[in-house]
Design an enzyme around this catalytic site. Sequence first.
Site, PDB file in Angstrom:
ATOM      1  N   GLU A 100       0.841  -1.187   0.000  1.00 55.11           N
ATOM      2  CA  GLU A 100       0.000   0.000   0.000  1.00 55.11           C
ATOM      3  C   GLU A 100       0.879   1.242   0.000  1.00 55.11           C
ATOM      4  OE1 GLU A 100      -2.542   1.625  -0.728  1.00 55.11           O
ATOM      5  OE2 GLU A 100      -4.079   1.105   0.737  1.00 55.11           O
ATOM      6  N   ASP A 101       0.365   2.319  -0.571  1.00 56.36           N
ATOM      7  CA  ASP A 101       1.114   3.570  -0.574  1.00 56.36           C
ATOM      8  C   ASP A 101       1.061   4.266   0.775  1.00 56.36           C
ATOM      9  OD1 ASP A 101      -1.583   4.258  -0.832  1.00 56.36           O
ATOM     10  OD2 ASP A 101      -1.299   5.506  -2.603  1.00 56.36           O
TER      11      ASP A 101
ATOM     12  N   ASP B 286      -3.909   5.594   6.457  1.00 59.00           N
ATOM     13  CA  ASP B 286      -4.397   6.796   7.123  1.00 59.00           C
ATOM     14  C   ASP B 286      -5.356   6.359   8.233  1.00 59.00           C
ATOM     15  OD1 ASP B 286      -5.673   9.286   7.685  1.00 59.00           O
ATOM     16  OD2 ASP B 286      -5.342   9.980   5.658  1.00 59.00           O
TER      17      ASP B 286
ATOM     18  N   PHE C  46      -1.629  16.329   4.113  1.00 54.29           N
ATOM     19  CA  PHE C  46      -2.065  15.697   2.870  1.00 54.29           C
ATOM     20  C   PHE C  46      -0.860  15.520   1.955  1.00 54.29           C
ATOM     21  CE2 PHE C  46      -4.143  15.081  -1.199  1.00 54.29           C
ATOM     22  CZ  PHE C  46      -5.020  14.074  -0.841  1.00 54.29           C
TER      23      PHE C  46
ATOM     24  N   ARG D 239       1.062  12.306  -8.913  1.00 47.55           N
ATOM     25  CA  ARG D 239       1.503  10.923  -8.679  1.00 47.55           C
ATOM     26  C   ARG D 239       2.947  10.714  -9.114  1.00 47.55           C
ATOM     27  NH1 ARG D 239      -2.649   7.428  -7.390  1.00 47.55           N
ATOM     28  NH2 ARG D 239      -4.701   7.968  -8.185  1.00 47.55           N
TER      29      ARG D 239
END
Length: 175
Positions: A97-98, A101, A150, A163
Amino acid sequence: MSETIRELISEEDVDKRIRELGEQISRDYAGKQIHLICVLKGGVFFMCELAKRITVPVSMDFMCVGSYGDGTKSSGVVRIAKDLDESIEGKEVLIVEDIIDSGNTLYYLMDVLHRRNPASLRLCTLLDKPERRVKDVKVDYVGFEIPDEFIVGYGLDYAQKYRNLPYIGVVEGVE
């Protein structure tokens, strides 16, 4: 107001940490084959770089699971937009996963995949925001623990932009 991007983690630091994760994962899975599951879209950059640094045999599959729209906050509603192409039964599975959160998406995904009877199921993330966690998710491999900002770059986006940044940045100037 137009957003700006402030570098948080340099390209060199990201590359170094991915190399270290690859070495650790290779040791932990010595003598086994790993089936990597990339969570699209953001995880693809990280998974490709990580896979190149893993020395044990690797196979790959992809899922698109998410709870974000075009905003900066999780919607809380998880949906599978693309499921796996192959069975994971009996496989050593590592979800890549990137970012983690709230944990809602990964909590849901881990439950779904666990019911498919893999030999093992672990989780690797490039970025972790533990202070935002609302669901308890065990993360086995963490690239960087980051503050509640963010983040974009290295696969992560803001409304499909940024990205392709080779570093991790913070979006500033948005609500």
